[in-house]
Design an enzyme around this catalytic site. Structure first.
Site, PDB file in Angstrom:
ATOM      1  N   LYS A 187       1.535  -2.516 -11.631  1.00  0.00           N
ATOM      2  CA  LYS A 187       1.433  -2.959 -10.230  1.00  0.00           C
ATOM      3  C   LYS A 187       0.143  -3.738 -10.001  1.00  0.00           C
ATOM      4  CE  LYS A 187      -0.213  -0.870  -5.959  1.00  0.00           C
ATOM      5  NZ  LYS A 187      -1.650  -0.968  -6.272  1.00  0.00           N
ATOM      6  N   ASN A 188      -0.926  -3.338 -10.681  1.00  0.00           N
ATOM      7  CA  ASN A 188      -2.212  -3.988 -10.422  1.00  0.00           C
ATOM      8  C   ASN A 188      -2.450  -5.233 -11.269  1.00  0.00           C
ATOM      9  OD1 ASN A 188      -2.651  -2.156  -8.467  1.00  0.00           O
ATOM     10  ND2 ASN A 188      -4.292  -1.013  -9.507  1.00  0.00           N
ATOM     11  N   CYS A 219      -3.619   0.621   0.508  1.00  0.00           N
ATOM     12  CA  CYS A 219      -3.724   2.024   0.889  1.00  0.00           C
ATOM     13  C   CYS A 219      -4.931   2.296   1.771  1.00  0.00           C
ATOM     14  CB  CYS A 219      -3.810   2.884  -0.379  1.00  0.00           C
ATOM     15  SG  CYS A 219      -2.203   3.085  -1.129  1.00  0.00           S
ATOM     16  N   ARG A 234     -12.226  -0.432   2.838  1.00  0.00           N
ATOM     17  CA  ARG A 234     -11.666  -1.556   2.078  1.00  0.00           C
ATOM     18  C   ARG A 234     -12.062  -2.929   2.646  1.00  0.00           C
ATOM     19  NH1 ARG A 234      -6.270  -0.102  -0.969  1.00  0.00           N
ATOM     20  NH2 ARG A 234      -7.479  -1.229  -2.508  1.00  0.00           N
ATOM     21  N   ASP A 264      -7.290   5.842  -9.170  1.00  0.00           N
ATOM     22  CA  ASP A 264      -5.859   6.004  -8.855  1.00  0.00           C
ATOM     23  C   ASP A 264      -5.215   7.141  -9.665  1.00  0.00           C
ATOM     24  OD1 ASP A 264      -6.471   3.771  -7.399  1.00  0.00           O
ATOM     25  OD2 ASP A 264      -5.319   2.381  -8.615  1.00  0.00           O
ATOM     26  N   ARG A 288       6.233   1.023  -2.992  1.00  0.00           N
ATOM     27  CA  ARG A 288       5.254  -0.057  -3.142  1.00  0.00           C
ATOM     28  C   ARG A 288       4.738  -0.151  -4.580  1.00  0.00           C
ATOM     29  NH1 ARG A 288      -0.039  -1.623  -2.206  1.00  0.00           N
ATOM     30  NH2 ARG A 288      -1.072   0.322  -1.728  1.00  0.00           N
TER      31      ARG A 288
END
Ligand SMILES: CC(=O)N[C@H]1[C@@H](OP(=O)(O)OP(=O)(O)OC[C@H]2O[C@@H](n3ccc(=O)[nH]c3=O)[C@H](O)[C@@H]2O)O[C@H](CO)[C@@H](O)[C@@H]1O
Ligand SMILES: C=C(OP(=O)(O)O)C(=O)O
Length: 445
Positions: free
Chosen positions: A24-25, A122, A127, A312, A420
């Protein structure tokens, strides 16, 4: 999906095999990189997750044709019509992801301007995106904040520059890479993040014709080129999803083979998993994770930038630590608010106390600043099913693990958020024997 709720009947060990695809990243960022090319790119091992769909929509809005390729999980991205795109509808496509911020450099190079709508991602801390805008200004971009988002312009070709990040931010490092590759001259980036997904993005850019040197001590040097081509790349596997399934195997006393998981990017996790008492076996196609029986061990853990223990991984591991004997200490040094999910675990019977102090060996940016960023987990504790509301992606998966490890039934609300970043998670859960159902009685599998 009915009411976005999953009923989880706990107490059954997860056993069997699941397949983890591209990270995903990395995948959404490799998709953005295709914008920089003058030819089509092929990205393989792409998972069907919402962050990929959001970026696909944004790229299409900018004139990139995105089609499925010949093999399952292959995308072909053709950026040849970007200049004539209509971006009037961009805000509806920002979605829940943080990736739109990474369109800045490529759009400034292609169009001379860019509009960045509000970002998702998230809710695990403030952030901010100050590093991103600071570096873009250093390249020569002009940024105007408007109520609907940020407008950026490049009055002339962006220029390479010397940058030192205040913290090795993953996103800001990617911002520099995606901007510097087509900027005029050399860019030197100090205090860069070096997560495996960043290294894979560098591989993608090198395939396109970029010149990027990774030096020791977090220094990356990029020599700008005038033009980039397309790439053909297989995305590295998702080490975060793989670790989540490993923690699920441990917490439920199960045995899960994660096809696609790779040792190289998971070394730090694997060491910690072994210290806790989990067993694993690596082969050429994946990693098997299991609970070998007997008590699990309490540990002291600090999250950190790579090669440290990835933040994570923290939330799923904490669920497994509720089953370890003794006091585990967890110091979260990457995000200031990533322990809020523990209060729901306490409702299920866990004993987790959170602290403002830095309980690890190294004082971090959040010490003495009123952030509950350290935890003491006292175990083992029997977990009971509960009504749970998913707070964020990894917190959400952690609630599923806790519910599966618990006695009784949990109602887990907001499960769509998990889509997601976890491909087909309900099918995977049922394939592993997880006893889950949607409220209308349908088996999720
Ligand atoms: C899509 C994606 O790849 N997400 C990952 C990425 O997020 P992301 O790229 O957003 O995370 P960063 O590495 O940028 O953030 C790390 C820290 O830097 C701070 N910061 C960051 C940017 C900025 O402009 N100003 C600032 O202060 C953040 O608040 C945070 O405390 O890396 C994180 C750290 O490995 C992972 O948890 C996320 O899964
Ligand atoms: C924090 C995460 O992702 P994002 O940066 O996309 O919010 C995550 O994957 O756990």
């Amino acid at each position: 999906m009915t009411d976005d709720v999953l009923l989880v009947h706990g107490g059954t060990p997860l056993e069997g095999e699941i397949h983890v695809r591209g990270a995903k990243n990395l995948v959404p960022k490799a998709m953005v990189a295709a914008l920089l090319g003058s030819e089509p790119s092929r990205l393989r091992n792409v998972p069907d997750i919402r962050d990929v769909r959001v970026v696909r929509g944004l790229l299409q809005l900018h004139g990139v044709t995105v089609k499925s390729g010949d093999e399952p999980g292959e995308l072909v991205l053709d950026p040849s019509k970007v200049e004539s795109a209509n971006v009037a509808d961009i805000d509806t496509h920002a979605g829940s992801s943080r990736i739109p911020i990474l369109f800045c450099g490529p759009l400034l190079h292609r169009l001379g301007h860019a509009f960045i709508p509000g970002l998702g991602g998230c809710d695990i801390g403030g952030r901010p995106i100050d590093f991103h805008f600071d570096v873009l200004r250093q390249f020569g971009a002009v940024i105007e904040k408007r109520p609907e988002g940020q407008y950026l312009e490049a009055p002339q070709r962006l220029r390479g520059t010397k940058i030192e990040l205040p913290y090795p931010s993953v996103g800001a490092t990617e911002q520099v890479l995606l901007t510097a590759v087509l900027a005029e001259g050399v860019t030197e980036l100090r205090n860069a993040a070096v997560e495996p997904e960043i290294v894979d993005l560098i591989c993608v850019l090198q395939k396109m014709g970029a010149i990027i040197a990774m030096d020791t001590d977090r220094v990356i040097r990029i020599t700008g080129v005038d033009k980039l081509g397309g790439y053909n790349h297989r995305a590295l596997p998702d080490r975060l999803e793989s670790a989540s399934w490993a923690c699920a195997a441990l917490a439920t006393e199960g045995n899960v083979y994660v096809r696609g998981a790779r040792q190289l990017e998971m070394m730090t996790f694997l060491n910690v998993f072994r210290k806790v008492g989990g067993a694993f076996e690596v082969d050429d196609d994946g990693i098997r994770f299991w609970h070998p029986g007997g008590p699990l061990n309490a540990i002291a853990l600090e999250t950190d930038v790579h090669p440290g223990f990835q933040t994570d991984w923290q939330q799923p591991l904490v669920v497994a630590l509720t089953q370890a004997t003794g006091l585990s200490i967890v110091h979260e040094t990457v995000y200031e608010s990533r322990l809020g999910f523990t209060s729901a675990l306490n409702q299920m019977g866990a004993h987790i106390q959170v602290y403002r102090e830095c309980l690890g060996g190294t004082p971090c940016r959040f010490g003495q600043r009123n952030f509950l960023h350290s935890a003491v987990v006292s175990g083992p504790t029997k977990l009971q099913g509960a009504d749970l509301v998913i707070p964020d992606l990894r917190g959400g998966f952690s609630y599923l693990i806790a519910a599966l490890a618990a006695q009784g039934t949990s109602r887990v609300h907001g499960i769509d958020l998990i889509n997601r970043g976890y491909e087909n998670f309900m099918h995977k859960l049922t394939a592993l024997g997880g006893n889950v159902e949607l409220p209308n009685g349908e088996l999720s599998g």
